[in-house]
Design a protein around this motif. Structure first.
Motif, PDB file in Angstrom:
ATOM      1  N   GLU A   1      -1.889  -1.979  -5.052  1.00  0.00           N
ATOM      2  CA  GLU A   1      -1.761  -1.334  -3.743  1.00  0.00           C
ATOM      3  C   GLU A   1      -2.598  -1.973  -2.640  1.00  0.00           C
ATOM      4  O   GLU A   1      -2.605  -1.490  -1.523  1.00  0.00           O
ATOM      5  CB  GLU A   1      -1.993   0.176  -3.834  1.00  0.00           C
ATOM      6  CG  GLU A   1      -3.355   0.556  -4.335  1.00  0.00           C
ATOM      7  CD  GLU A   1      -3.486   2.078  -4.403  1.00  0.00           C
ATOM      8  OE1 GLU A   1      -2.543   2.746  -4.854  1.00  0.00           O
ATOM      9  OE2 GLU A   1      -4.559   2.572  -4.005  1.00  0.00           O
ATOM     10  N   ASN A   2      -3.269  -3.070  -2.966  1.00  0.00           N
ATOM     11  CA  ASN A   2      -3.922  -3.846  -1.900  1.00  0.00           C
ATOM     12  C   ASN A   2      -4.149  -5.274  -2.394  1.00  0.00           C
ATOM     13  O   ASN A   2      -3.937  -5.589  -3.569  1.00  0.00           O
ATOM     14  CB  ASN A   2      -5.216  -3.183  -1.446  1.00  0.00           C
ATOM     15  CG  ASN A   2      -6.224  -3.073  -2.562  1.00  0.00           C
ATOM     16  OD1 ASN A   2      -6.509  -4.050  -3.260  1.00  0.00           O
ATOM     17  ND2 ASN A   2      -6.753  -1.872  -2.758  1.00  0.00           N
TER      18      ASN A   2
ATOM     19  N   MET B   1      -2.317  -4.360   4.749  1.00  0.00           N
ATOM     20  CA  MET B   1      -2.800  -3.398   3.743  1.00  0.00           C
ATOM     21  C   MET B   1      -4.291  -3.181   3.956  1.00  0.00           C
ATOM     22  O   MET B   1      -4.975  -4.084   4.453  1.00  0.00           O
ATOM     23  CB  MET B   1      -2.586  -3.969   2.332  1.00  0.00           C
ATOM     24  CG  MET B   1      -1.141  -4.021   1.889  1.00  0.00           C
ATOM     25  SD  MET B   1      -0.971  -4.790   0.273  1.00  0.00           S
ATOM     26  CE  MET B   1      -1.482  -6.454   0.564  1.00  0.00           C
ATOM     27  N   PRO B   2      -4.796  -2.017   3.537  1.00  0.00           N
ATOM     28  CA  PRO B   2      -6.245  -1.799   3.637  1.00  0.00           C
ATOM     29  C   PRO B   2      -6.998  -2.611   2.573  1.00  0.00           C
ATOM     30  O   PRO B   2      -6.359  -3.195   1.698  1.00  0.00           O
ATOM     31  CB  PRO B   2      -6.388  -0.294   3.387  1.00  0.00           C
ATOM     32  CG  PRO B   2      -5.182   0.077   2.596  1.00  0.00           C
ATOM     33  CD  PRO B   2      -4.097  -0.861   2.996  1.00  0.00           C
TER      34      PRO B   2
ATOM     35  N   ASP C   1      -5.979  -7.592   3.088  1.00  0.00           N
ATOM     36  CA  ASP C   1      -4.567  -7.670   3.493  1.00  0.00           C
ATOM     37  C   ASP C   1      -3.844  -8.824   2.782  1.00  0.00           C
ATOM     38  O   ASP C   1      -4.454  -9.611   2.045  1.00  0.00           O
ATOM     39  CB  ASP C   1      -4.428  -7.751   5.017  1.00  0.00           C
ATOM     40  CG  ASP C   1      -5.004  -9.014   5.615  1.00  0.00           C
ATOM     41  OD1 ASP C   1      -5.188  -9.989   4.863  1.00  0.00           O
ATOM     42  OD2 ASP C   1      -5.270  -9.033   6.832  1.00  0.00           O
TER      43      ASP C   1
ATOM     44  N   ASP D   1       0.829  -1.207   0.000  1.00  0.00           N
ATOM     45  CA  ASP D   1       0.000   0.000   0.000  1.00  0.00           C
ATOM     46  C   ASP D   1       0.862   1.256   0.000  1.00  0.00           C
ATOM     47  O   ASP D   1       0.374   2.344  -0.238  1.00  0.00           O
ATOM     48  CB  ASP D   1      -0.983   0.011   1.192  1.00  0.00           C
ATOM     49  CG  ASP D   1      -0.289  -0.136   2.526  1.00  0.00           C
ATOM     50  OD1 ASP D   1       0.777  -0.800   2.561  1.00  0.00           O
ATOM     51  OD2 ASP D   1      -0.793   0.378   3.525  1.00  0.00           O
TER      52      ASP D   1
END
Ligand code: ADP
Length: 442
Positions: free
Chosen positions: A261-262, A284-285, A288, A238
Protein backbone atom coordinates in the motif's frame (compact mmCIF):
# COMPACT_ATOMS: atom_id res chain seq x y z
CA UNK A 1 -15.03 -7.52 -12.74
CA UNK A 2 -18.67 -8.56 -12.40
CA UNK A 3 -19.15 -7.98 -16.12
CA UNK A 4 -16.37 -10.46 -16.80
CA UNK A 5 -18.12 -13.30 -14.96
CA UNK A 6 -19.36 -15.89 -17.39
CA UNK A 7 -22.75 -16.70 -15.89
CA UNK A 8 -24.40 -13.70 -14.27
CA UNK A 9 -28.21 -13.65 -14.17
CA UNK A 10 -29.71 -11.83 -17.13
CA UNK A 11 -31.15 -9.09 -14.92
CA UNK A 12 -27.82 -8.67 -13.11
CA UNK A 13 -26.12 -8.37 -16.46
CA UNK A 14 -28.61 -5.70 -17.48
CA UNK A 15 -28.06 -3.75 -14.25
CA UNK A 16 -24.28 -4.03 -14.71
CA UNK A 17 -24.62 -2.68 -18.22
CA UNK A 18 -26.66 0.26 -16.90
CA UNK A 19 -24.04 1.01 -14.23
CA UNK A 20 -21.31 0.75 -16.80
CA UNK A 21 -23.23 2.91 -19.29
CA UNK A 22 -23.97 5.59 -16.67
CA UNK A 23 -20.37 5.57 -15.42
CA UNK A 24 -19.17 6.05 -19.00
CA UNK A 25 -21.58 8.95 -19.40
CA UNK A 26 -20.35 10.59 -16.19
CA UNK A 27 -16.78 10.06 -17.27
CA UNK A 28 -17.59 11.79 -20.58
CA UNK A 29 -18.94 14.81 -18.72
CA UNK A 30 -15.95 14.95 -16.40
CA UNK A 31 -13.57 14.56 -19.33
CA UNK A 32 -15.26 17.46 -21.15
CA UNK A 33 -14.72 19.74 -18.18
CA UNK A 34 -11.15 18.52 -17.76
CA UNK A 35 -10.39 18.94 -21.47
CA UNK A 36 -11.50 22.53 -21.33
CA UNK A 37 -9.53 23.25 -18.16
CA UNK A 38 -6.44 21.71 -19.71
CA UNK A 39 -6.89 23.80 -22.85
CA UNK A 40 -7.28 26.91 -20.69
CA UNK A 41 -4.15 26.05 -18.75
CA UNK A 42 -2.35 25.39 -22.08
CA UNK A 43 -1.53 21.88 -20.88
CA UNK A 44 -3.05 20.06 -23.87
CA UNK A 45 -0.49 18.52 -26.18
CA UNK A 46 -0.76 16.63 -29.46
CA UNK A 47 -0.33 12.86 -29.48
CA UNK A 48 -0.07 11.96 -33.16
CA UNK A 49 0.04 8.34 -34.33
CA UNK A 50 -0.38 6.45 -37.60
CA UNK A 51 -3.89 5.20 -38.36
CA UNK A 52 -6.24 4.19 -41.13
CA UNK A 53 -8.53 7.17 -41.70
CA UNK A 54 -11.23 5.20 -43.55
CA UNK A 55 -11.46 2.68 -40.69
CA UNK A 56 -11.84 5.55 -38.23
CA UNK A 57 -14.67 7.05 -40.31
CA UNK A 58 -16.30 3.63 -40.67
CA UNK A 59 -16.06 3.00 -36.92
CA UNK A 60 -17.71 6.35 -36.16
CA UNK A 61 -20.35 5.69 -38.83
CA UNK A 62 -21.13 2.29 -37.22
CA UNK A 63 -21.33 3.93 -33.81
CA UNK A 64 -24.11 6.28 -34.96
CA UNK A 65 -25.87 3.96 -37.40
CA UNK A 66 -28.31 2.44 -34.93
CA UNK A 67 -29.24 5.80 -33.43
CA UNK A 68 -29.89 7.20 -36.92
CA UNK A 69 -32.04 4.18 -37.79
CA UNK A 70 -34.09 4.49 -34.61
CA UNK A 71 -34.74 8.15 -35.38
CA UNK A 72 -35.66 7.32 -38.98
CA UNK A 73 -32.68 9.32 -40.30
CA UNK A 74 -30.45 8.33 -43.18
CA UNK A 75 -26.77 8.34 -42.29
CA UNK A 76 -24.39 8.57 -45.26
CA UNK A 77 -20.65 8.12 -45.31
CA UNK A 78 -19.04 9.42 -48.50
CA UNK A 79 -15.26 8.88 -48.53
CA UNK A 80 -13.58 10.29 -51.62
CA UNK A 81 -10.95 8.39 -53.64
CA UNK A 82 -8.48 11.17 -52.83
CA UNK A 83 -8.17 10.05 -49.17
CA UNK A 84 -4.78 8.59 -48.27
CA UNK A 85 -5.22 5.17 -46.66
CA UNK A 86 -3.10 5.94 -43.62
CA UNK A 87 -2.29 9.23 -42.00
CA UNK A 88 -0.23 10.56 -39.12
CA UNK A 89 -2.31 12.83 -36.87
CA UNK A 90 -3.85 12.96 -33.41
CA UNK A 91 -6.44 10.22 -33.83
CA UNK A 92 -8.01 10.58 -30.39
CA UNK A 93 -8.69 14.26 -30.82
CA UNK A 94 -9.98 13.82 -34.37
CA UNK A 95 -12.34 11.07 -33.15
CA UNK A 96 -13.57 13.29 -30.33
CA UNK A 97 -14.28 16.17 -32.74
CA UNK A 98 -16.17 13.92 -35.17
CA UNK A 99 -18.21 12.27 -32.41
CA UNK A 100 -19.20 15.68 -31.09
CA UNK A 101 -20.23 16.97 -34.54
CA UNK A 102 -22.20 13.82 -35.33
CA UNK A 103 -23.79 13.74 -31.87
CA UNK A 104 -25.01 17.31 -32.42
CA UNK A 105 -26.26 16.54 -35.92
CA UNK A 106 -28.28 13.63 -34.45
CA UNK A 107 -29.65 15.77 -31.64
CA UNK A 108 -30.76 18.63 -33.84
CA UNK A 109 -32.15 16.68 -36.82
CA UNK A 110 -35.65 15.19 -36.65
CA UNK A 111 -36.11 14.16 -40.29
CA UNK A 112 -33.95 13.69 -43.36
CA UNK A 113 -30.31 12.78 -43.38
CA UNK A 114 -26.84 13.29 -41.98
CA UNK A 115 -23.90 13.03 -44.34
CA UNK A 116 -20.22 12.60 -43.56
CA UNK A 117 -17.98 13.58 -46.48
CA UNK A 118 -14.23 13.08 -46.53
CA UNK A 119 -11.61 14.05 -49.07
CA UNK A 120 -7.98 15.13 -49.14
CA UNK A 121 -5.79 17.37 -51.25
CA UNK A 122 -2.10 16.70 -51.70
CA UNK A 123 0.03 19.64 -50.59
CA UNK A 124 3.68 20.38 -50.97
CA UNK A 125 5.30 19.04 -47.82
CA UNK A 126 5.31 21.66 -45.10
CA UNK A 127 8.48 21.30 -42.98
CA UNK A 128 6.86 23.19 -40.10
CA UNK A 129 3.82 20.95 -39.72
CA UNK A 130 5.33 17.91 -41.45
CA UNK A 131 2.09 17.60 -43.44
CA UNK A 132 1.67 16.25 -46.97
CA UNK A 133 -2.11 16.54 -47.32
CA UNK A 134 -5.00 18.70 -46.25
CA UNK A 135 -7.90 16.61 -44.99
CA UNK A 136 -11.40 18.02 -45.54
CA UNK A 137 -14.25 16.53 -43.51
CA UNK A 138 -17.85 17.68 -43.59
CA UNK A 139 -20.78 16.76 -41.38
CA UNK A 140 -23.97 17.99 -42.96
CA UNK A 141 -27.47 17.58 -41.52
CA UNK A 142 -31.00 18.49 -42.55
CA UNK A 143 -31.90 19.64 -39.03
CA UNK A 144 -33.26 22.77 -37.38
CA UNK A 145 -30.35 24.99 -38.38
CA UNK A 146 -28.50 27.74 -36.51
CA UNK A 147 -29.32 31.46 -36.86
CA UNK A 148 -26.63 33.32 -38.83
CA UNK A 149 -25.83 35.65 -35.91
CA UNK A 150 -25.09 32.62 -33.67
CA UNK A 151 -22.69 30.83 -36.03
CA UNK A 152 -19.65 32.12 -34.17
CA UNK A 153 -21.14 32.08 -30.65
CA UNK A 154 -21.82 28.31 -30.76
CA UNK A 155 -18.06 27.76 -30.48
CA UNK A 156 -17.98 29.57 -27.13
CA UNK A 157 -18.01 27.42 -23.99
CA UNK A 158 -21.40 26.85 -22.33
CA UNK A 159 -23.38 28.20 -25.30
CA UNK A 160 -26.56 26.25 -25.95
CA UNK A 161 -29.19 27.71 -28.23
CA UNK A 162 -31.89 25.34 -27.00
CA UNK A 163 -31.85 25.26 -23.18
CA UNK A 164 -32.64 22.06 -21.26
CA UNK A 165 -31.39 19.71 -23.94
CA UNK A 166 -28.88 17.06 -22.92
CA UNK A 167 -25.28 18.23 -23.25
CA UNK A 168 -22.95 20.69 -21.58
CA UNK A 169 -22.44 23.30 -24.27
CA UNK A 170 -18.73 22.45 -24.21
CA UNK A 171 -18.46 20.10 -27.19
CA UNK A 172 -17.96 22.68 -29.94
CA UNK A 173 -15.64 24.84 -27.83
CA UNK A 174 -13.40 21.82 -27.24
CA UNK A 175 -13.66 20.70 -30.89
CA UNK A 176 -12.62 24.06 -32.21
CA UNK A 177 -9.71 24.40 -29.83
CA UNK A 178 -8.49 20.88 -30.62
CA UNK A 179 -8.71 21.74 -34.32
CA UNK A 180 -6.64 24.90 -33.85
CA UNK A 181 -4.08 22.93 -31.86
CA UNK A 182 -3.84 20.50 -34.78
CA UNK A 183 -3.24 23.43 -37.15
CA UNK A 184 -6.67 23.26 -38.79
CA UNK A 185 -9.96 25.12 -38.98
CA UNK A 186 -13.53 24.27 -38.00
CA UNK A 187 -16.38 26.38 -39.38
CA UNK A 188 -20.16 26.17 -39.63
CA UNK A 189 -22.66 27.19 -42.31
CA UNK A 190 -26.38 26.94 -41.82
CA UNK A 191 -29.80 27.79 -43.24
CA UNK A 192 -32.54 27.98 -40.61
CA UNK A 193 -35.04 25.16 -40.99
CA UNK A 194 -32.94 23.47 -43.68
CA UNK A 195 -29.81 22.27 -41.95
CA UNK A 196 -26.24 22.84 -40.88
CA UNK A 197 -22.85 21.94 -42.30
CA UNK A 198 -19.67 21.79 -40.20
CA UNK A 199 -16.42 21.82 -42.21
CA UNK A 200 -13.19 20.59 -40.69
CA UNK A 201 -9.90 21.15 -42.50
CA UNK A 202 -6.69 19.62 -41.10
CA UNK A 203 -3.08 19.31 -42.23
CA UNK A 204 -2.07 15.61 -42.07
CA UNK A 205 0.84 13.47 -43.18
CA UNK A 206 0.40 10.39 -45.36
CA UNK A 207 2.16 7.26 -44.04
CA UNK A 208 2.48 3.64 -45.12
CA UNK A 209 0.09 0.98 -43.83
CA UNK A 210 2.90 -1.10 -42.27
CA UNK A 211 3.56 1.67 -39.75
CA UNK A 212 0.17 1.25 -38.05
CA UNK A 213 0.44 -0.17 -34.52
CA UNK A 214 -1.81 -3.14 -33.75
CA UNK A 215 -4.85 -2.32 -31.67
CA UNK A 216 -5.74 -4.02 -28.41
CA UNK A 217 -7.64 -7.29 -28.47
CA UNK A 218 -11.22 -6.53 -27.44
CA UNK A 219 -12.43 -10.06 -26.65
CA UNK A 220 -12.66 -11.38 -23.13
CA UNK A 221 -9.54 -13.09 -21.75
CA UNK A 222 -10.36 -16.50 -20.26
CA UNK A 223 -6.91 -17.81 -19.42
CA UNK A 224 -3.20 -17.86 -20.01
CA UNK A 225 -1.81 -20.10 -22.76
CA UNK A 226 -0.08 -23.32 -21.57
CA UNK A 227 3.65 -23.72 -20.87
CA UNK A 228 4.27 -20.24 -19.53
CA UNK A 229 5.94 -19.55 -16.18
CA UNK A 230 3.89 -18.43 -13.19
CA UNK A 231 4.48 -14.71 -13.23
CA UNK A 232 4.85 -12.75 -10.00
CA UNK A 233 2.94 -9.48 -10.15
CA UNK A 234 3.10 -6.78 -7.46
CA UNK A 235 0.27 -4.26 -7.17
CA UNK A 236 1.22 -1.05 -5.36
CA UNK A 237 -1.55 1.40 -4.54
CA UNK A 238 -2.68 3.13 -1.37
CA UNK A 239 -6.32 2.56 -2.36
CA UNK A 240 -7.70 -0.81 -1.41
CA UNK A 241 -10.28 -0.82 -4.24
CA UNK A 242 -7.63 -0.20 -6.89
CA UNK A 243 -5.53 -3.09 -5.56
CA UNK A 244 -8.57 -5.36 -5.39
CA UNK A 245 -9.39 -4.72 -9.04
CA UNK A 246 -6.02 -6.05 -10.22
CA UNK A 247 -5.93 -8.81 -7.62
CA UNK A 248 -9.35 -10.14 -8.60
CA UNK A 249 -8.61 -9.73 -12.29
CA UNK A 250 -5.23 -11.48 -12.37
CA UNK A 251 -5.29 -14.11 -9.59
CA UNK A 252 -7.97 -16.33 -11.21
CA UNK A 253 -5.86 -16.46 -14.37
CA UNK A 254 -3.02 -18.13 -12.47
CA UNK A 255 -0.78 -15.14 -11.72
CA UNK A 256 0.93 -14.94 -8.36
CA UNK A 257 -0.24 -11.52 -7.19
CA UNK A 258 0.81 -9.64 -4.06
CA UNK A 259 -0.05 -6.14 -2.88
CA UNK A 260 1.63 -3.20 -1.18
CA UNK A 261 0.00 0.00 0.00
CA UNK A 262 2.97 2.33 -0.30
CA UNK A 263 6.38 2.62 -1.94
CA UNK A 264 8.33 1.54 1.14
CA UNK A 265 6.40 -1.69 1.41
CA UNK A 266 6.79 -2.20 -2.34
CA UNK A 267 10.58 -1.86 -2.15
CA UNK A 268 10.72 -4.40 0.70
CA UNK A 269 8.57 -6.89 -1.23
CA UNK A 270 10.60 -6.35 -4.39
CA UNK A 271 13.82 -7.21 -2.54
CA UNK A 272 12.38 -10.32 -0.95
CA UNK A 273 10.12 -11.63 -3.72
CA UNK A 274 11.54 -10.27 -7.01
CA UNK A 275 8.30 -9.74 -8.96
CA UNK A 276 8.41 -9.85 -12.76
CA UNK A 277 6.20 -6.78 -13.03
CA UNK A 278 5.00 -4.00 -10.74
CA UNK A 279 1.87 -1.90 -11.22
CA UNK A 280 2.96 1.25 -9.43
CA UNK A 281 0.64 4.00 -8.27
CA UNK A 282 2.57 7.28 -8.26
CA UNK A 283 0.94 9.30 -5.47
CA UNK A 284 1.07 7.46 -2.15
CA UNK A 285 1.84 8.32 1.47
CA UNK A 286 5.08 7.26 3.26
CA UNK A 287 7.03 6.70 0.02
CA UNK A 288 5.54 7.65 -3.35
CA UNK A 289 5.82 5.72 -6.61
CA UNK A 290 8.49 8.03 -8.06
CA UNK A 291 10.88 7.36 -5.18
CA UNK A 292 10.17 3.63 -5.06
CA UNK A 293 10.74 3.32 -8.83
CA UNK A 294 14.00 5.27 -8.65
CA UNK A 295 15.21 3.06 -5.80
CA UNK A 296 14.37 -0.20 -7.59
CA UNK A 297 15.73 0.89 -10.96
CA UNK A 298 18.99 2.05 -9.35
CA UNK A 299 19.79 -1.63 -8.62
CA UNK A 300 20.96 -4.08 -11.26
CA UNK A 301 18.21 -6.58 -10.34
CA UNK A 302 15.68 -3.76 -10.73
CA UNK A 303 16.54 -3.44 -14.39
CA UNK A 304 14.83 -6.79 -14.98
CA UNK A 305 11.65 -5.74 -13.17
CA UNK A 306 9.05 -4.11 -15.39
CA UNK A 307 7.44 -1.13 -13.66
CA UNK A 308 4.24 0.28 -15.10
CA UNK A 309 3.10 3.58 -13.63
CA UNK A 310 -0.53 3.97 -12.72
CA UNK A 311 -1.56 7.59 -12.57
CA UNK A 312 -4.74 9.52 -12.18
CA UNK A 313 -3.11 12.60 -13.67
CA UNK A 314 -5.02 14.18 -16.51
CA UNK A 315 -1.96 15.75 -18.05
CA UNK A 316 -0.40 14.10 -21.07
CA UNK A 317 3.09 15.31 -20.12
CA UNK A 318 2.86 13.24 -16.90
CA UNK A 319 3.87 10.34 -19.15
CA UNK A 320 7.28 11.91 -19.84
CA UNK A 321 7.81 12.57 -16.13
CA UNK A 322 7.17 8.98 -15.02
CA UNK A 323 9.27 7.55 -17.85
CA UNK A 324 12.11 9.84 -16.83
CA UNK A 325 11.90 8.40 -13.28
CA UNK A 326 12.58 4.94 -14.71
CA UNK A 327 9.11 3.48 -15.25
CA UNK A 328 8.87 1.25 -18.32
CA UNK A 329 5.37 2.30 -19.24
CA UNK A 330 2.43 4.36 -18.18
CA UNK A 331 -1.30 3.68 -17.78
CA UNK A 332 -3.89 6.28 -16.91
CA UNK A 333 -6.71 5.55 -14.43
CA UNK A 334 -9.47 4.46 -14.80
CA UNK A 335 -8.01 1.53 -16.68
CA UNK A 336 -9.87 -1.24 -18.50
CA UNK A 337 -9.06 -4.94 -18.19
CA UNK A 338 -8.03 -5.08 -21.85
CA UNK A 339 -5.33 -2.47 -21.33
CA UNK A 340 -3.93 -4.51 -18.42
CA UNK A 341 -3.77 -7.65 -20.58
CA UNK A 342 -2.29 -5.73 -23.49
CA UNK A 343 0.50 -4.34 -21.30
CA UNK A 344 1.26 -7.79 -19.83
CA UNK A 345 1.64 -9.17 -23.35
CA UNK A 346 3.75 -6.22 -24.45
CA UNK A 347 6.17 -6.33 -21.52
CA UNK A 348 6.27 -9.98 -20.44
CA UNK A 349 5.32 -11.65 -23.73
CA UNK A 350 2.37 -13.40 -22.03
CA UNK A 351 0.00 -15.13 -24.42
CA UNK A 352 -3.65 -15.06 -23.39
CA UNK A 353 -6.52 -17.28 -24.43
CA UNK A 354 -9.57 -15.37 -25.61
CA UNK A 355 -13.18 -16.48 -25.57
CA UNK A 356 -14.92 -16.93 -28.87
CA UNK A 357 -17.81 -14.53 -28.42
CA UNK A 358 -17.40 -10.78 -27.82
CA UNK A 359 -17.78 -9.43 -24.26
CA UNK A 360 -21.29 -8.23 -23.39
CA UNK A 361 -20.13 -4.88 -22.07
CA UNK A 362 -18.27 -4.04 -25.24
CA UNK A 363 -20.65 -5.28 -27.90
CA UNK A 364 -24.23 -6.34 -27.39
CA UNK A 365 -25.36 -8.14 -30.54
CA UNK A 366 -29.06 -7.80 -29.73
CA UNK A 367 -28.61 -4.03 -29.38
CA UNK A 368 -27.77 -3.98 -33.04
CA UNK A 369 -31.25 -5.18 -33.95
CA UNK A 370 -32.97 -2.05 -35.22
CA UNK A 371 -36.54 -1.18 -34.31
CA UNK A 372 -38.84 -1.61 -37.27
CA UNK A 373 -42.13 0.34 -37.60
CA UNK A 374 -44.06 -2.86 -38.37
CA UNK A 375 -42.99 -4.26 -34.95
CA UNK A 376 -45.43 -1.86 -33.31
CA UNK A 377 -48.32 -3.01 -35.51
CA UNK A 378 -48.97 -5.97 -33.20
CA UNK A 379 -49.92 -3.66 -30.33
CA UNK A 380 -53.33 -1.97 -29.94
CA UNK A 381 -53.64 1.87 -30.07
CA UNK A 382 -54.35 2.13 -26.28
CA UNK A 383 -51.10 0.32 -25.57
CA UNK A 384 -49.23 2.72 -27.87
CA UNK A 385 -50.76 5.73 -26.12
CA UNK A 386 -49.85 4.40 -22.66
CA UNK A 387 -46.37 3.49 -23.81
CA UNK A 388 -45.79 6.93 -25.26
CA UNK A 389 -47.08 8.63 -22.10
CA UNK A 390 -44.77 6.56 -19.87
CA UNK A 391 -41.82 7.28 -22.19
CA UNK A 392 -42.55 11.01 -22.15
CA UNK A 393 -42.30 11.13 -18.37
CA UNK A 394 -39.31 8.76 -18.44
CA UNK A 395 -40.93 6.20 -16.17
CA UNK A 396 -39.28 2.78 -16.58
CA UNK A 397 -41.70 0.83 -14.28
CA UNK A 398 -44.84 1.20 -16.43
CA UNK A 399 -42.75 0.86 -19.59
CA UNK A 400 -41.44 -2.53 -18.46
CA UNK A 401 -44.98 -3.58 -17.45
CA UNK A 402 -46.24 -2.64 -20.92
CA UNK A 403 -43.32 -4.43 -22.61
CA UNK A 404 -44.43 -7.62 -20.77
CA UNK A 405 -47.73 -7.42 -22.71
CA UNK A 406 -45.93 -7.80 -26.03
CA UNK A 407 -46.76 -11.27 -27.45
CA UNK A 408 -44.09 -13.95 -26.95
CA UNK A 409 -43.47 -14.34 -30.67
CA UNK A 410 -42.28 -10.70 -30.75
CA UNK A 411 -39.54 -11.38 -28.18
CA UNK A 412 -36.67 -9.64 -30.09
CA UNK A 413 -38.79 -6.47 -30.34
CA UNK A 414 -39.66 -6.63 -26.64
CA UNK A 415 -36.00 -7.21 -25.77
CA UNK A 416 -34.87 -4.26 -27.90
CA UNK A 417 -37.45 -1.95 -26.30
CA UNK A 418 -36.48 -3.17 -22.86
CA UNK A 419 -32.82 -2.39 -23.60
CA UNK A 420 -33.77 1.10 -24.77
CA UNK A 421 -35.62 1.67 -21.48
CA UNK A 422 -32.66 0.33 -19.48
CA UNK A 423 -30.33 2.64 -21.36
CA UNK A 424 -32.61 5.59 -20.58
CA UNK A 425 -33.36 6.18 -24.28
CA UNK A 426 -36.74 7.74 -23.39
CA UNK A 427 -36.25 10.56 -25.83
CA UNK A 428 -35.61 8.13 -28.66
CA UNK A 429 -38.66 6.05 -27.71
CA UNK A 430 -41.01 9.04 -27.54
CA UNK A 431 -39.63 10.31 -30.83
CA UNK A 432 -40.26 6.93 -32.46
CA UNK A 433 -43.83 6.36 -31.36
CA UNK A 434 -45.64 9.44 -32.71
CA UNK A 435 -43.73 9.06 -35.96
CA UNK A 436 -44.78 5.43 -36.15
CA UNK A 437 -48.38 6.12 -35.28
CA UNK A 438 -48.85 8.50 -38.21
CA UNK A 439 -46.73 6.43 -40.57
CA UNK A 440 -48.76 5.19 -43.59
CA UNK A 441 -46.96 1.86 -43.60
CA UNK A 442 -48.09 1.29 -40.07
P1 ADP B 1 -23.95 20.64 -26.55
O1 ADP B 1 -24.17 19.79 -27.75
O2 ADP B 1 -23.42 19.90 -25.37
O3 ADP B 1 -25.13 21.50 -26.24
P2 ADP B 1 -22.01 21.99 -28.23
O4 ADP B 1 -20.92 22.94 -27.88
O5 ADP B 1 -21.61 20.74 -28.94
O6 ADP B 1 -22.76 21.67 -26.89
O7 ADP B 1 -23.08 22.77 -29.10
C1 ADP B 1 -23.47 24.07 -28.70
C2 ADP B 1 -24.82 24.44 -29.28
O8 ADP B 1 -24.72 24.66 -30.70
C3 ADP B 1 -25.89 23.36 -29.15
O9 ADP B 1 -26.47 23.36 -27.87
C4 ADP B 1 -26.87 23.79 -30.23
O10 ADP B 1 -27.68 24.85 -29.78
C5 ADP B 1 -25.94 24.32 -31.35
N1 ADP B 1 -25.67 23.29 -32.36
C6 ADP B 1 -24.56 22.53 -32.46
N2 ADP B 1 -24.63 21.71 -33.52
C7 ADP B 1 -25.83 21.93 -34.12
C8 ADP B 1 -26.48 21.39 -35.28
N3 ADP B 1 -25.92 20.44 -36.03
N4 ADP B 1 -27.71 21.88 -35.59
C9 ADP B 1 -28.28 22.84 -34.83
N5 ADP B 1 -27.72 23.39 -33.73
C10 ADP B 1 -26.51 22.96 -33.38
Amino acid sequence: LMNRQTTPQTTDQEYLNIISHSADHLLDLINDVLDLSKLDAERTILNPSNFDIESLLQEIYNMFCLRAQSKGLILNLVPDGSLPQCIHADQKKLRQILINLLGNAMKFTATGSITIRAKAEAETENPQTDSTHRLHLEIEDTGIGIPAQQLTAIFDAFTQLQPNLEGTGLGLAISQRFTTLMGGTLTAQSVMGEGTKFSLSLPVKEVFAVDIPETAESRRVVGVAANQPTYRILVVDDRWDNRQFLLKLLSPLGFDVREAENGQWAVALWQEWQPHLIWMDMRMPVMDGYEATQYIKAHLAGQATVIIAFTASVFEDEREIVLAKGCDDFVRKPVSANVIFEKLTQHLGIEFIYEERPTTGESVPSALLPLHPSDFAVMPPEWLTQFRQAATIANPGPLHALIKEIPGEQAPFAQRLSQMVDCFEFELISQCIPALETDDRF
